[in-house]
Design a protein around this motif. Structure first.
Motif, PDB file in Angstrom:
ATOM      1  N   ALA A  60      46.899  68.439  77.882  1.00 55.04           N
ATOM      2  CA  ALA A  60      46.993  67.236  78.728  1.00 55.04           C
ATOM      3  C   ALA A  60      45.764  67.094  79.611  1.00 55.04           C
ATOM      4  CB  ALA A  60      48.250  67.311  79.585  1.00 55.04           C
ATOM      5  N   SER A  61      45.133  68.216  79.925  1.00 53.76           N
ATOM      6  CA  SER A  61      43.981  68.188  80.831  1.00 53.76           C
ATOM      7  C   SER A  61      42.764  67.535  80.197  1.00 53.76           C
ATOM      8  CB  SER A  61      43.621  69.617  81.259  1.00 53.76           C
ATOM      9  OG  SER A  61      44.742  70.243  81.825  1.00 53.76           O
ATOM     10  N   TYR A  69      54.104  73.361  76.652  1.00 52.67           N
ATOM     11  CA  TYR A  69      54.528  74.347  75.640  1.00 52.67           C
ATOM     12  C   TYR A  69      55.101  75.621  76.269  1.00 52.67           C
ATOM     13  CZ  TYR A  69      51.896  71.135  72.760  1.00 52.67           C
ATOM     14  OH  TYR A  69      51.443  69.990  72.149  1.00 52.67           O
ATOM     15  N   THR A 110      53.450  75.947  86.192  1.00 56.64           N
ATOM     16  CA  THR A 110      53.505  74.820  85.257  1.00 56.64           C
ATOM     17  C   THR A 110      54.395  73.697  85.809  1.00 56.64           C
ATOM     18  OG1 THR A 110      53.837  74.225  82.937  1.00 56.64           O
ATOM     19  CG2 THR A 110      55.467  75.713  83.901  1.00 56.64           C
ATOM     20  N   ALA A 118      43.327  81.550  70.170  1.00 62.38           N
ATOM     21  CA  ALA A 118      44.340  82.613  70.033  1.00 62.38           C
ATOM     22  C   ALA A 118      45.651  82.135  70.642  1.00 62.38           C
ATOM     23  CB  ALA A 118      43.870  83.884  70.739  1.00 62.38           C
ATOM     24  N   GLU A 119      46.644  81.963  69.793  1.00 63.46           N
ATOM     25  CA  GLU A 119      47.946  81.483  70.286  1.00 63.46           C
ATOM     26  C   GLU A 119      48.835  82.661  70.676  1.00 63.46           C
ATOM     27  OE1 GLU A 119      51.648  78.582  69.110  1.00 63.46           O
ATOM     28  OE2 GLU A 119      50.015  78.829  67.678  1.00 63.46           O
ATOM     29  N   VAL A 120      49.401  82.584  71.860  1.00 62.33           N
ATOM     30  CA  VAL A 120      50.333  83.633  72.273  1.00 62.33           C
ATOM     31  C   VAL A 120      51.696  83.320  71.654  1.00 62.33           C
ATOM     32  CG1 VAL A 120      51.570  84.614  74.259  1.00 62.33           C
ATOM     33  CG2 VAL A 120      49.094  84.195  74.386  1.00 62.33           C
ATOM     34  N   PRO A 138      53.695  68.202  81.372  1.00 62.44           N
ATOM     35  CA  PRO A 138      54.870  69.073  81.541  1.00 62.44           C
ATOM     36  C   PRO A 138      55.696  68.602  82.736  1.00 62.44           C
ATOM     37  CG  PRO A 138      52.861  70.158  82.359  1.00 62.44           C
ATOM     38  CD  PRO A 138      52.471  68.754  81.976  1.00 62.44           C
ATOM     39  N   ASN A 153      43.389  62.974  80.616  1.00 65.62           N
ATOM     40  CA  ASN A 153      44.195  62.248  81.608  1.00 65.62           C
ATOM     41  C   ASN A 153      43.358  61.209  82.361  1.00 65.62           C
ATOM     42  OD1 ASN A 153      43.105  63.515  84.035  1.00 65.62           O
ATOM     43  ND2 ASN A 153      44.173  65.365  83.360  1.00 65.62           N
ATOM     44  N   ALA A 154      44.005  60.528  83.302  1.00 69.79           N
ATOM     45  CA  ALA A 154      43.343  59.392  83.956  1.00 69.79           C
ATOM     46  C   ALA A 154      42.256  59.813  84.936  1.00 69.79           C
ATOM     47  CB  ALA A 154      44.383  58.530  84.661  1.00 69.79           C
ATOM     48  N   GLY A 182      48.999  67.128  87.573  1.00 68.08           N
ATOM     49  CA  GLY A 182      48.422  68.444  87.276  1.00 68.08           C
ATOM     50  C   GLY A 182      46.960  68.561  87.653  1.00 68.08           C
ATOM     51  N   LEU A 183      46.203  67.509  87.403  1.00 68.76           N
ATOM     52  CA  LEU A 183      44.796  67.553  87.804  1.00 68.76           C
ATOM     53  C   LEU A 183      44.719  67.620  89.334  1.00 68.76           C
ATOM     54  CD1 LEU A 183      41.715  67.173  87.370  1.00 68.76           C
ATOM     55  CD2 LEU A 183      42.139  64.708  87.465  1.00 68.76           C
ATOM     56  N   TYR A 185      49.103  58.239  77.031  1.00 71.65           N
ATOM     57  CA  TYR A 185      48.009  57.866  76.136  1.00 71.65           C
ATOM     58  C   TYR A 185      46.783  57.460  76.921  1.00 71.65           C
ATOM     59  CZ  TYR A 185      51.749  57.195  72.643  1.00 71.65           C
ATOM     60  OH  TYR A 185      52.809  57.352  71.784  1.00 71.65           O
ATOM     61  N   GLY A 199      51.449  74.661  80.039  1.00 71.15           N
ATOM     62  CA  GLY A 199      51.790  73.241  80.132  1.00 71.15           C
ATOM     63  C   GLY A 199      53.113  72.933  79.453  1.00 71.15           C
ATOM     64  N   ILE A 212      45.540  74.014  85.012  1.00 65.02           N
ATOM     65  CA  ILE A 212      46.281  74.961  85.857  1.00 65.02           C
ATOM     66  C   ILE A 212      45.841  76.403  85.561  1.00 65.02           C
ATOM     67  CG2 ILE A 212      48.589  75.830  86.475  1.00 65.02           C
ATOM     68  CD1 ILE A 212      47.968  72.912  87.422  1.00 65.02           C
TER      69      ILE A 212
HETATM   70  C1  LIG Z   1      47.860  59.905  79.995  1.00 64.77           C
HETATM   71  C2  LIG Z   1      47.894  60.917  81.113  1.00 64.77           C
HETATM   72  C3  LIG Z   1      47.319  60.579  82.346  1.00 64.77           C
HETATM   73  C4  LIG Z   1      47.351  61.501  83.390  1.00 64.77           C
HETATM   74  N1  LIG Z   1      46.697  61.199  84.553  1.00 64.77           N
HETATM   75  C5  LIG Z   1      46.631  62.109  85.547  1.00 64.77           C
HETATM   76  C6  LIG Z   1      45.877  61.844  86.717  1.00 64.77           C
HETATM   77  O1  LIG Z   1      45.205  60.821  86.828  1.00 64.77           O
HETATM   78  N2  LIG Z   1      45.908  62.754  87.721  1.00 64.77           N
HETATM   79  C7  LIG Z   1      46.619  63.909  87.631  1.00 64.77           C
HETATM   80  O2  LIG Z   1      46.636  64.676  88.595  1.00 64.77           O
HETATM   81  N3  LIG Z   1      47.309  64.221  86.498  1.00 64.77           N
HETATM   82  C8  LIG Z   1      47.328  63.346  85.473  1.00 64.77           C
HETATM   83  N4  LIG Z   1      48.018  63.634  84.334  1.00 64.77           N
HETATM   84  C9  LIG Z   1      48.788  64.887  84.262  1.00 64.77           C
HETATM   85  C10 LIG Z   1      47.890  66.077  83.930  1.00 64.77           C
HETATM   86  O3  LIG Z   1      47.068  65.781  82.840  1.00 64.77           O
HETATM   87  C11 LIG Z   1      48.759  67.294  83.615  1.00 64.77           C
HETATM   88  O4  LIG Z   1      49.711  67.486  84.646  1.00 64.77           O
HETATM   89  C12 LIG Z   1      47.911  68.550  83.521  1.00 64.77           C
HETATM   90  O5  LIG Z   1      46.869  68.360  82.595  1.00 64.77           O
HETATM   91  C13 LIG Z   1      48.752  69.746  83.121  1.00 64.77           C
HETATM   92  O6  LIG Z   1      47.880  70.842  83.049  1.00 64.77           O
HETATM   93  P1  LIG Z   1      48.349  72.197  82.389  1.00 64.77           P
HETATM   94  O7  LIG Z   1      47.220  73.134  82.517  1.00 64.77           O
HETATM   95  O8  LIG Z   1      49.682  72.582  82.949  1.00 64.77           O
HETATM   96  O9  LIG Z   1      48.651  71.815  80.864  1.00 64.77           O
HETATM   97  P2  LIG Z   1      47.630  71.522  79.670  1.00 64.77           P
HETATM   98  O10 LIG Z   1      46.426  70.811  80.128  1.00 64.77           O
HETATM   99  O11 LIG Z   1      48.426  70.891  78.588  1.00 64.77           O
HETATM  100  O12 LIG Z   1      47.166  72.960  79.259  1.00 64.77           O
HETATM  101  C14 LIG Z   1      48.013  73.883  78.636  1.00 64.77           C
HETATM  102  C15 LIG Z   1      47.152  74.695  77.668  1.00 64.77           C
HETATM  103  O13 LIG Z   1      47.913  75.750  77.146  1.00 64.77           O
HETATM  104  C16 LIG Z   1      47.564  75.916  75.798  1.00 64.77           C
HETATM  105  N5  LIG Z   1      48.686  76.606  75.148  1.00 64.77           N
HETATM  106  C17 LIG Z   1      49.936  76.146  74.953  1.00 64.77           C
HETATM  107  N6  LIG Z   1      50.705  77.077  74.378  1.00 64.77           N
HETATM  108  C18 LIG Z   1      49.911  78.163  74.203  1.00 64.77           C
HETATM  109  C19 LIG Z   1      50.136  79.447  73.641  1.00 64.77           C
HETATM  110  N7  LIG Z   1      51.335  79.796  73.180  1.00 64.77           N
HETATM  111  N8  LIG Z   1      49.098  80.319  73.586  1.00 64.77           N
HETATM  112  C20 LIG Z   1      47.879  79.974  74.084  1.00 64.77           C
HETATM  113  N9  LIG Z   1      47.613  78.772  74.616  1.00 64.77           N
HETATM  114  C21 LIG Z   1      48.625  77.872  74.687  1.00 64.77           C
HETATM  115  C22 LIG Z   1      47.336  74.514  75.283  1.00 64.77           C
HETATM  116  O14 LIG Z   1      46.530  74.494  74.133  1.00 64.77           O
HETATM  117  C23 LIG Z   1      46.671  73.858  76.478  1.00 64.77           C
HETATM  118  O15 LIG Z   1      45.256  73.914  76.425  1.00 64.77           O
HETATM  119  C24 LIG Z   1      48.013  62.748  83.246  1.00 64.77           C
HETATM  120  C25 LIG Z   1      48.562  63.091  82.018  1.00 64.77           C
HETATM  121  C26 LIG Z   1      48.506  62.190  80.942  1.00 64.77           C
HETATM  122  C27 LIG Z   1      49.089  62.601  79.618  1.00 64.77           C
END
Ligand SMILES: Cc1cc2nc3c(=O)[nH]c(=O)nc-3n(C[C@H](O)[C@H](O)[C@H](O)COP(=O)(O)OP(=O)(O)OC[C@H]3O[C@@H](n4cnc5c(N)ncnc54)[C@H](O)[C@@H]3O)c2cc1C
Length: 419
Positions: free
Chosen positions: A43-44, A257, A381, A222-224, A359, A47-48, A387-388, A277, A255, A16
């Motif tokens: 999570a990215s 977090y 989020t 770098a963690e915010v 999330p 995933n599947a 999410g993908l 998983y 995500g 995202i």
């Molecule tokens: C097993 C599994 C299968 C899935 N299959 C699919 C699928 O087939 N198709 C689909 O569309 N979706 C699928 N999903 C869902 C998809 O993976 C998630 O919805 C998506 O990855 C969420 O993306 P995001 O960017 O919101 O979160 P994330 O990918 O979790 O990214 C958030 C990022 O923020 C960073 N972060 C967190 N806190 C902080 C901070 N304080 N400071 C700096 N960085 C920080 C983390 O390190 C992370 O890299 C699946 C999920 C799982 C677990």
């Protein structure tokens, strides 16, 4: 509206955050992504890899009963780990109130158009940016061993047709003609032709690189720690190492977090992490069938995705809090389930075993929009299982919103202040 010389800080380098960074930077905005680990490490990462447009939320009639039954059953596809967590109890209560047919239909009316748009965007992104991410637009199959589950899938397919999708129903024998590894125990299937597949980690890394080409800065490791607010307005972020990064707008895409940051600002966000998983297996060893296309094991909610020469078995929805503990029985359940549906599955070691946190918002829809009552904060989020799939359309519409200064109609139902 944000002019191009104002700075946008994006927290989170998952699909995202990176999609938002790409579309903003491409249109000339000054963007910095701050990621606490590496790009695409949440999570990215694992995933599947299925782009599943038009699919509904996890909220469904019957889900609450399934959640209650799962309390004692570690192997249930949906699992709520028994523990006292007032936040989870509140979330489950809000979730249960949205497990109705009317709400599912509302979600489909929102997610249906977003899904059509995102398919086009994947095609365009891969083509225009030459993304090397294993993208294939070949659809996927949901296969079923019981008549009751197949009937339910037929009803869902009919709902999707009403939103412009073309799912195809198949008898067991017809399914086996398409994918020989599907066993005789499968009584029928639904094919979703609009769906696609990518290696999700490669997609995010490739797009992050292209965002960089368009001028985005990506800071990793770098963690915010908090969003900095001065005079009632966001002025940047403070990292855990004590560095302050100034920004006129902060976009939270962290995500599962994200609540860690919104809580400190008093912004209500009904988001729970839902662990999933994966297990990757190598067909070369003879322990795993060589699948042509993605097959989803209907009753078990396990995706079997052919990807870069291996097969990824991914799924399960586990509400056990914000942790990355691998519960082995749940992990093993992915391939144990596959043995029930696919021929040619044998015990073998995996190439990779992983878990990540989706999330999940209690009403099953993401939140994309400005935070209420705080100038300069934007949230993207809560995409849950999708999410993908929804990454590109979220990025594009977020860029439209921020650069044109008006909310795209597609985002009305995703407002942050709807709770
Ligand atoms: C097993 C599994 C299968 C899935 N299959 C699919 C699928 O087939 N198709 C689909 O569309 N979706 C699928 N999903 C869902 C998809 O993976 C998630 O919805 C998506 O990855 C969420 O993306 P995001 O960017 O919101 O979160 P994330 O990918 O979790 O990214 C958030 C990022 O923020 C960073 N972060 C967190 N806190 C902080 C901070 N304080 N400071 C700096 N960085 C920080 C983390 O390190 C992370 O890299 C699946 C999920 C799982 C677990």
């Amino acid at each position: 509206m944000i002019s191009n010389n104002r700075r946008i800080v994006i927290v989170g380098g998952g699909v995202i955050g990176i999609c938002c960074a790409y579309y903003l930077a491409k249109r000339g905005a000054a963007v910095t992504v701050v990621e606490r680990e590496e790009v695409g490490s949440g999570a990215s990462f694992g995933n599947a890899g299925t782009i599943a447009p038009g699919h509904g939320p996890i909220n469904k009639p019957g889900r609450v009963l399934q959640a209650v039954r799962s309390l004692g059953d570690q192997l249930s596809p949906l699992y709520v780990a028994p523990r006292w967590d007032p936040g989870l109890v509140r979330w489950l209560w809000q979730f249960s109130r949205k497990c109705t047919e009317d709400h599912v239909e509302h979600c489909l009316s929102v997610l249906g158009p977003l899904g059509h748009a995102t398919c086009e965007l994947f095609e365009r992104l891969v083509d225009e940016e030459s993304l090397d991410c294993g993208y294939r637009q070949a659809g996927y199959y949901e296969v079923f061993r019981t008549r009751a589950a197949l009937d339910g899938a037929h009803r869902e397919a009919a709902q999707l047709r009403a939103h412009g999708y073309r799912p195809e129903t198949l008898a067991g024998a017809a399914m086996r003609e398409r994918e020989v590894a599907v066993s005789e125990t499968v009584v029928g299937a639904v094919y979703y032709p609009e769906a696609g597949t990518v290696n999700p980690h490669r997609f995010v890394c490739e797009l992050a690189q292209r965002a960089g080409n368009h001028g985005a800065t990506i800071v990793t490791g770098a963690e915010v720690a908090e969003v900095v607010v001065a005079d009632g307005k966001v002025s940047g972020v403070l990292t855990a190492a004590g560095d302050e990064l100034a920004g006129d707008l902060v976009l939270l895409a962290a995500g599962a977090y994200t609540p860690r940051l919104t809580r400190k600002l008093g912004i209500p966000l009904p988001l729970q992490p839902a662990k999933g998983y994966h297990r990757d297996r190598d067909p070369e060893t003879g322990s795993t069938p060589r699948l042509r296309d993605t097959v989803m094991l209907g009753e078990k909610s396990v995706f079997c995705t052919p990807m870069d020469g291996f097969v990824r078995f991914a799924g399960t929805l586990e509400f056990s809090g914000e942790n990355l503990t691998i519960r082995r029985p749940r992990l093993e359940q992915l391939t144990n389930a596959a043995q029930l549906y696919l021929d040619g599955m044998a015990d073998d070691s995996a190439l990779s075993e992983w878990c990540g946190l989706r999330p999940c918002i209690s009403d099953g829809l993401p939140v994309v929009g400005p935070a209420p009552g705080l100038d300069g904060l934007f949230l993207a989020t809560g995409h849950g299982m999708l999410g993908l799939t929804l990454g590109p359309v979220t990025g594009l519409l977020t860029a439209d919103y921020l650069l044109e200064g008006r909310r795209p109609t597609e985002l009305s139902a995703l407002r942050v202040d709807r709770f």
